[in-house]
Write a protein that holds these residues in place. Structure first.
Motif, PDB file in Angstrom:
ATOM      1  N   GLU A 151       0.835  -1.203   0.000  1.00 36.18           N
ATOM      2  CA  GLU A 151       0.000   0.000   0.000  1.00 36.18           C
ATOM      3  C   GLU A 151       0.869   1.251   0.000  1.00 36.18           C
ATOM      4  O   GLU A 151       0.628   2.200  -0.744  1.00 36.18           O
ATOM      5  N   ALA A 152       1.888   1.234   0.852  1.00 39.24           N
ATOM      6  CA  ALA A 152       2.771   2.391   0.958  1.00 39.24           C
ATOM      7  C   ALA A 152       3.441   2.670  -0.377  1.00 39.24           C
ATOM      8  O   ALA A 152       3.447   3.806  -0.862  1.00 39.24           O
ATOM      9  N   MET A 153       3.982   1.631  -1.003  1.00 38.86           N
ATOM     10  CA  MET A 153       4.706   1.800  -2.259  1.00 38.86           C
ATOM     11  C   MET A 153       3.784   2.327  -3.355  1.00 38.86           C
ATOM     12  O   MET A 153       4.142   3.211  -4.116  1.00 38.86           O
ATOM     13  N   THR A 154       2.573   1.751  -3.437  1.00 35.38           N
ATOM     14  CA  THR A 154       1.701   2.098  -4.558  1.00 35.38           C
ATOM     15  C   THR A 154       1.084   3.480  -4.408  1.00 35.38           C
ATOM     16  O   THR A 154       0.802   4.141  -5.402  1.00 35.38           O
ATOM     17  N   LEU A 155       0.851   3.931  -3.191  1.00 36.11           N
ATOM     18  CA  LEU A 155       0.116   5.183  -3.009  1.00 36.11           C
ATOM     19  C   LEU A 155       1.012   6.412  -2.893  1.00 36.11           C
ATOM     20  O   LEU A 155       0.651   7.491  -3.337  1.00 36.11           O
ATOM     21  N   ALA A 156       2.175   6.237  -2.305  1.00 38.22           N
ATOM     22  CA  ALA A 156       2.890   7.397  -1.785  1.00 38.22           C
ATOM     23  C   ALA A 156       3.668   8.170  -2.841  1.00 38.22           C
ATOM     24  O   ALA A 156       4.189   7.600  -3.792  1.00 38.22           O
ATOM     25  N   ASP A 157       3.714   9.497  -2.631  1.00 38.27           N
ATOM     26  CA  ASP A 157       4.742  10.295  -3.290  1.00 38.27           C
ATOM     27  C   ASP A 157       6.053  10.050  -2.556  1.00 38.27           C
ATOM     28  O   ASP A 157       7.094   9.873  -3.156  1.00 38.27           O
ATOM     29  N   ARG A 158       5.931  10.070  -1.217  1.00 35.65           N
ATOM     30  CA  ARG A 158       7.088   9.729  -0.388  1.00 35.65           C
ATOM     31  C   ARG A 158       6.648   8.780   0.707  1.00 35.65           C
ATOM     32  O   ARG A 158       5.562   8.928   1.257  1.00 35.65           O
ATOM     33  N   VAL A 159       7.492   7.830   1.020  1.00 34.76           N
ATOM     34  CA  VAL A 159       7.199   6.875   2.076  1.00 34.76           C
ATOM     35  C   VAL A 159       8.069   7.202   3.279  1.00 34.76           C
ATOM     36  O   VAL A 159       9.253   7.522   3.127  1.00 34.76           O
ATOM     37  N   VAL A 160       7.463   7.160   4.467  1.00 36.55           N
ATOM     38  CA  VAL A 160       8.223   7.346   5.694  1.00 36.55           C
ATOM     39  C   VAL A 160       8.215   6.003   6.417  1.00 36.55           C
ATOM     40  O   VAL A 160       7.171   5.528   6.838  1.00 36.55           O
ATOM     41  N   VAL A 161       9.386   5.370   6.501  1.00 33.14           N
ATOM     42  CA  VAL A 161       9.441   4.083   7.190  1.00 33.14           C
ATOM     43  C   VAL A 161       9.775   4.337   8.653  1.00 33.14           C
ATOM     44  O   VAL A 161      10.768   5.005   8.959  1.00 33.14           O
ATOM     45  N   MET A 162       8.913   3.852   9.540  1.00 27.66           N
ATOM     46  CA  MET A 162       9.128   4.063  10.968  1.00 27.66           C
ATOM     47  C   MET A 162       9.395   2.743  11.666  1.00 27.66           C
ATOM     48  O   MET A 162       8.889   1.709  11.258  1.00 27.66           O
ATOM     49  N   ASN A 163      10.205   2.822  12.703  1.00 21.60           N
ATOM     50  CA  ASN A 163      10.484   1.630  13.502  1.00 21.60           C
ATOM     51  C   ASN A 163      10.800   2.071  14.915  1.00 21.60           C
ATOM     52  O   ASN A 163      11.603   2.985  15.111  1.00 21.60           O
ATOM     53  N   ALA A 164      10.150   1.471  15.881  1.00 22.92           N
ATOM     54  CA  ALA A 164      10.401   1.742  17.303  1.00 22.92           C
ATOM     55  C   ALA A 164      10.390   3.232  17.622  1.00 22.92           C
ATOM     56  O   ALA A 164      11.255   3.735  18.333  1.00 22.92           O
ATOM     57  N   GLY A 165       9.398   3.946  17.076  1.00 22.69           N
ATOM     58  CA  GLY A 165       9.231   5.346  17.426  1.00 22.69           C
ATOM     59  C   GLY A 165      10.127   6.321  16.691  1.00 22.69           C
ATOM     60  O   GLY A 165      10.105   7.514  16.970  1.00 22.69           O
ATOM     61  N   ARG A 166      10.926   5.801  15.777  1.00 25.00           N
ATOM     62  CA  ARG A 166      11.819   6.695  15.027  1.00 25.00           C
ATOM     63  C   ARG A 166      11.597   6.521  13.531  1.00 25.00           C
ATOM     64  O   ARG A 166      11.103   5.496  13.083  1.00 25.00           O
ATOM     65  N   ILE A 167      12.015   7.564  12.795  1.00 19.90           N
ATOM     66  CA  ILE A 167      11.957   7.448  11.335  1.00 19.90           C
ATOM     67  C   ILE A 167      13.232   6.765  10.862  1.00 19.90           C
ATOM     68  O   ILE A 167      14.338   7.206  11.196  1.00 19.90           O
ATOM     69  N   GLU A 168      13.093   5.684  10.113  1.00 17.72           N
ATOM     70  CA  GLU A 168      14.269   4.976   9.598  1.00 17.72           C
ATOM     71  C   GLU A 168      14.746   5.643   8.317  1.00 17.72           C
ATOM     72  O   GLU A 168      15.935   5.813   8.113  1.00 17.72           O
ATOM     73  N   GLN A 169      13.792   5.963   7.445  1.00 19.53           N
ATOM     74  CA  GLN A 169      14.173   6.556   6.162  1.00 19.53           C
ATOM     75  C   GLN A 169      12.957   7.200   5.526  1.00 19.53           C
ATOM     76  O   GLN A 169      11.831   6.713   5.675  1.00 19.53           O
ATOM     77  N   VAL A 170      13.180   8.304   4.829  1.00 20.43           N
ATOM     78  CA  VAL A 170      12.111   8.972   4.095  1.00 20.43           C
ATOM     79  C   VAL A 170      12.526   9.073   2.646  1.00 20.43           C
ATOM     80  O   VAL A 170      13.655   9.461   2.367  1.00 20.43           O
ATOM     81  N   GLY A 171      11.645   8.747   1.729  1.00 20.39           N
ATOM     82  CA  GLY A 171      11.996   8.895   0.328  1.00 20.39           C
ATOM     83  C   GLY A 171      10.909   8.383  -0.577  1.00 20.39           C
ATOM     84  O   GLY A 171       9.965   7.737  -0.120  1.00 20.39           O
ATOM     85  N   PRO A 172      11.049   8.668  -1.888  1.00 20.50           N
ATOM     86  CA  PRO A 172      10.090   8.134  -2.851  1.00 20.50           C
ATOM     87  C   PRO A 172      10.155   6.605  -2.828  1.00 20.50           C
ATOM     88  O   PRO A 172      11.216   6.047  -2.519  1.00 20.50           O
ATOM     89  N   PRO A 173       9.075   5.930  -3.188  1.00 22.24           N
ATOM     90  CA  PRO A 173       9.030   4.462  -3.096  1.00 22.24           C
ATOM     91  C   PRO A 173      10.212   3.775  -3.756  1.00 22.24           C
ATOM     92  O   PRO A 173      10.831   2.897  -3.164  1.00 22.24           O
ATOM     93  N   ASN A 174      10.584   4.204  -4.964  1.00 17.57           N
ATOM     94  CA  ASN A 174      11.663   3.519  -5.667  1.00 17.57           C
ATOM     95  C   ASN A 174      13.008   3.697  -4.973  1.00 17.57           C
ATOM     96  O   ASN A 174      13.825   2.793  -4.955  1.00 17.57           O
ATOM     97  N   GLU A 175      13.184   4.879  -4.398  1.00 20.79           N
ATOM     98  CA  GLU A 175      14.445   5.117  -3.701  1.00 20.79           C
ATOM     99  C   GLU A 175      14.562   4.183  -2.493  1.00 20.79           C
ATOM    100  O   GLU A 175      15.611   3.588  -2.261  1.00 20.79           O
ATOM    101  N   LEU A 176      13.453   4.036  -1.744  1.00 15.09           N
ATOM    102  CA  LEU A 176      13.491   3.142  -0.589  1.00 15.09           C
ATOM    103  C   LEU A 176      13.760   1.711  -1.031  1.00 15.09           C
ATOM    104  O   LEU A 176      14.444   0.950  -0.364  1.00 15.09           O
ATOM    105  N   TYR A 177      13.190   1.370  -2.164  1.00 11.10           N
ATOM    106  CA  TYR A 177      13.304   0.004  -2.627  1.00 11.10           C
ATOM    107  C   TYR A 177      14.736  -0.300  -3.086  1.00 11.10           C
ATOM    108  O   TYR A 177      15.295  -1.335  -2.747  1.00 11.10           O
ATOM    109  N   HIS A 178      15.303   0.624  -3.828  1.00  9.44           N
ATOM    110  CA  HIS A 178      16.617   0.347  -4.422  1.00  9.44           C
ATOM    111  C   HIS A 178      17.776   0.792  -3.551  1.00  9.44           C
ATOM    112  O   HIS A 178      18.860   0.240  -3.660  1.00  9.44           O
ATOM    113  N   SER A 179      17.574   1.811  -2.733  1.00  7.81           N
ATOM    114  CA  SER A 179      18.676   2.277  -1.893  1.00  7.81           C
ATOM    115  C   SER A 179      18.259   2.402  -0.439  1.00  7.81           C
ATOM    116  O   SER A 179      18.254   3.496   0.117  1.00  7.81           O
ATOM    117  N   PRO A 180      17.907   1.292   0.194  1.00 12.47           N
ATOM    118  CA  PRO A 180      17.566   1.392   1.616  1.00 12.47           C
ATOM    119  C   PRO A 180      18.799   1.795   2.406  1.00 12.47           C
ATOM    120  O   PRO A 180      19.916   1.428   2.050  1.00 12.47           O
TER     121      PRO A 180
END
Lengths: 302, 390
Positions: B196-225
């Motif tokens: 859902e996040a990948m298909t909908l977002a202009d930018r995805v914010v990945v969160m874990n344990a109360g912090r932001i892990e990474q913010v970026g467009p879906p493809n960027e998160l996918y290819h350059s985590p």
């Protein structure tokens, strides 16, 4: 091949039969106990009805007490033309309606506040409300005497032997229980509903009147029925606090005016009791449909 | 319409910190998805933006205005809940117009707005129904309609599709994207579903344990985590993590040695970035689609190897192969024509141009220059081409 098919259908039939058999067994016992309870619960009202239709001669005669041989309405006519009985009925009606109104005006907002506006001590208060209900009324009427005497000394108003004193004392029974029912009913309404209302711009009052009351209507009706029954049928408080004939309510009025010394006017007592039981019965009958419909509608909430 | 800004946002519940200092800038009309496992603080963050939870520390700005102390109704936001939260005793029309009626809008305008929103969502014929007469998908539309009619600055979605069945979820996902394209309002969307996040977002914010892990467009998160968490969370099936050791090979190149003696060459563009980690125990991250069936014309940066397969999962358009390597289970994504059966040995090809090396002490992905990353498009095409041929 044909034999195999036949065997298979036999097995199927046998299996179906056993399911049907256990179902029949369950149904039998269900009906057995239902009929038993119906008989137990309906025997007293039936006996009251039979007796109320008898003349006093037939009541004391050595005949089958479960049947009426010469039905007469004289007991009913006698009661309804008795001015006291009409006064009792009016007192009971006014007291009950006022108690229902007061109980709802207090317990609906109280339950809403305790269920939804999480404030310091709200959980303890909610438990406290329920504990209040657990105190039996027979323990309370003596303290009430003291309170009324104290208030009379301060204000000069005599509380005892006035029918309206019941409007003050009955809510002490009905409010805690109604609040308790409504707290659990309000608690079953999903939290998102008030959050949606909050975002839509509703304040707490609007949330209560526009969302909670309509959604919790079945619960509110249940609480109303309870408050009405308490106010209509309670015996101890009116017996303790009212004495003059024009101040009595039905349950006490019937007993005190129709039992004269050791003379029991059984026919009129039974007729009076039946008339007394009628209003709650009618209210249950009308509201029960709505009550059940409301309950099921709430179950498949949107 | 407005931008949303979060500055060092913190939320504490008693002694636990649900959100631990979040900074995020959401641009006007942007569609941002907060994604993460349950308990990562994404819903709490959304509820703080809505005003349903107070922020313990930090600032929330909507349209440049500090809203920390404003009640939800004054923040000019609209929210769609997971369980729809429709008022069960009101018709669809009344549900959608409730907010406007509370604000005493003129009747004609209410009617016009509701009808317009109903047209957008294709629910015009449902306006007189009660919520209980609607299906799950229809209820979700009404919930969205209730948000749209208010013309808010920001839409907030709290896992709106979680209650729908799989097929309807995909359909409503497209619907939400369409609605966003039509009304063009800043949107913050919370989900635990990375698809859902990948298909909908202009930018995805990945969160874990109360912090932001990474913010970026879906493809960027996918290819350059940037972290192991993001690498493992985004993508389905998840990225394979294989313990490995970085070693020197002849001629100035590097190799990764994977447990059982398998040695894979590191593409030359990456050697400079990886050299500092020479000799260390690292984790090799490689997505299933970068482990494919072997083919005769191996390109540079790929390496062939043979493994016995444990499980074969045919999916129709592709087949998943599972095998064990260095004590971990690895998933490969091969063409459905590949002959594979459990227990049989299959020749596979690892495409190391898409490899990631993760330092297990920091759980950070070791950064490589953009130019030397396996570029998404060409290699994806190449993979497709290969599959077509194979």
């Amino acid at each position: 091949m044909a034999a195999a098919v036949e065997t298979a259908s036999h097995i199927r039939a046998a299996r179906r039969g056993s399911i049907r058999g256990s179902r029949r067994k369950a149904l039998f016992w269900s009906y057995f106990f239902l009929v038993l309870f119906v008989v137990i619960f309906l025997a007293p009202p039936f006996y009251m009805l039979i007796t109320s239709l008898k003349s006093s001669g037939e009541i004391s005669a050595q005949v089958n007490p479960w049947w009426v041989f010469h039905p007469t309405l004289e007991n009913y006519l006698g009661l309804l033309t008795e001015p006291n009985f009409v006064t009792f009925f009016r007192n009971s009606a006014v007291v009950s309606l006022c108690v229902v109104a007061i109980s709802m005006l207090i317990s609906v907002p109280a339950a809403f506040a305790l269920a939804r506006m999480k404030f310091w001590g709200s959980a303890t208060l909610a438990t406290g409300v329920f504990l209040t209900y657990l105190i039996p009324e027979s323990l309370l009427f003596i303290p009430f005497f003291r309170i009324f005497a104290f208030l009379r000394d301060i204000t000069g108003i005599e509380f005892l032997n006035h029918w309206w004193v019941l409007i003050i004392v009955y809510p002490t029974l009905s409010v805690p229980f109604c609040t308790w029912i409504l707290i659990s009913y309000f608690a079953s309404i999903p939290k998102e509903l008030d959050e949606a209302a909050l975002i839509d711009g509703a304040g707490y009052i609007q949330m209560l009147t526009k969302i909670f009351i309509p959604v919790a209507l079945p619960g509110i009706i249940a609480a109303t029925i309870f408050a009405f029954t308490v106010a209509w049928a309670d015996f101890l408080y009116p017996l303790a606090f009212t004495t003059s004939a024009d101040q009595l309510v039905l349950p006490v009025g019937i007993v005190t005016t129709l039992i004269k010394g050791d003379v029991y006017n059984w026919g009129q007592i039974m007729a009076g009791s039946l008339i007394c039981a009628a209003p709650p019965l009618i209210i249950y009958a009308f509201l029960m449909d709505y009550y059940i419909a409301g309950l099921t509608a709430g179950a498949t909430k949107g | 319409m407005a931008q949303v800004t979060l500055r060092s946002l913190v939320k504490r519940f008693d002694r636990t910190e649900a959100v631990r200092g979040i900074d995020l800038d959401i641009a006007d009309t942007e569609f941002v998805v907060l994604v993460g496992p349950s308990g990562c603080g994404k819903s709490t963050t959304l509820r703080m933006i809505a005003g349903l939870e107070d922020a313990s520390a930090g600032e929330i700005l909507i349209g440049g205005e500090l809203v920390n102390d404003l009640p939800p109704k004054d923040r000019d936001i609209a929210m769609v809940f997971q369980n729809y939260a429709l008022y069960p005793h009101m018709t669809v029309f009344e549900n959608m117009s409730f907010g406007l009626r509370l604000k005493k809008f003129p009747k004609a305008e209410i009617k016009e707005r509701v009808e317009q929103a109903a047209r957008i969502l294709d629910i015009t014929e449902l306006l007189q129904r009660k919520p209980r007469q609607l299906s799950g998908g229809q209820r979700q539309r009404v919930a969205m309609g209730r948000a749209i009619v208010r013309h808010p600055k920001v839409f907030l979605f709290d896992e709106p599709l979680s209650n729908l069945d799989a097929k309807l979820r995909v359909q409503m996902r497209t619907e939400i994207k369409k609605v966003h394209q039509k009304v063009n309002t800043t949107t913050v969307y919370v989900t635990h579903d990375q698809v859902e996040a990948m298909t909908l977002a202009d930018r995805v914010v990945v969160m874990n344990a109360g912090r932001i892990e990474q913010v970026g467009p879906p493809n960027e998160l996918y290819h350059s985590p940037r972290t192991k968490f993001v690498a493992g969370f985004i993508g389905s099936p998840a990225m394979n993590f294989i313990p490995c050791r970085l070693e020197e090979s002849g001629g100035g190149g590097l190799t990764v040695r994977v447990g059982d003696g398998l040695v894979l060459p590191v593409p030359s563009g990456r050697t400079a970035s990886y050299r500092a980690h020479l000799g260390k125990e690292l984790i090799l991250g490689l997505r299933p689609e970068h482990i494919t069936e072997a083919h005769p014309h191996a390109e540079p940066g790929t390496a062939e190897f043979a493994v016995p397969v444990d499980v074969v999962e045919p999916m129709g358009m592709e087949t998943m192969l599972y095998f064990a390597m260095s004590g971990t289970q690895i998933c490969a994504r091969v063409s459905p024509e590949t002959p594979a059966s459990p227990g049989a040995t299959v020749n596979l090809l690892a495409d190391l141009r898409h490899m990631h090396l993760i330092d297990p002490t920091t759980n950070q992905v070791i950064e490589v220059p953009v130019a030397s990353r396996g570029n998404a498009q060409p290699s994806a095409d190449a993979t497709a081409l290969r599959r077509g041929v194979g």
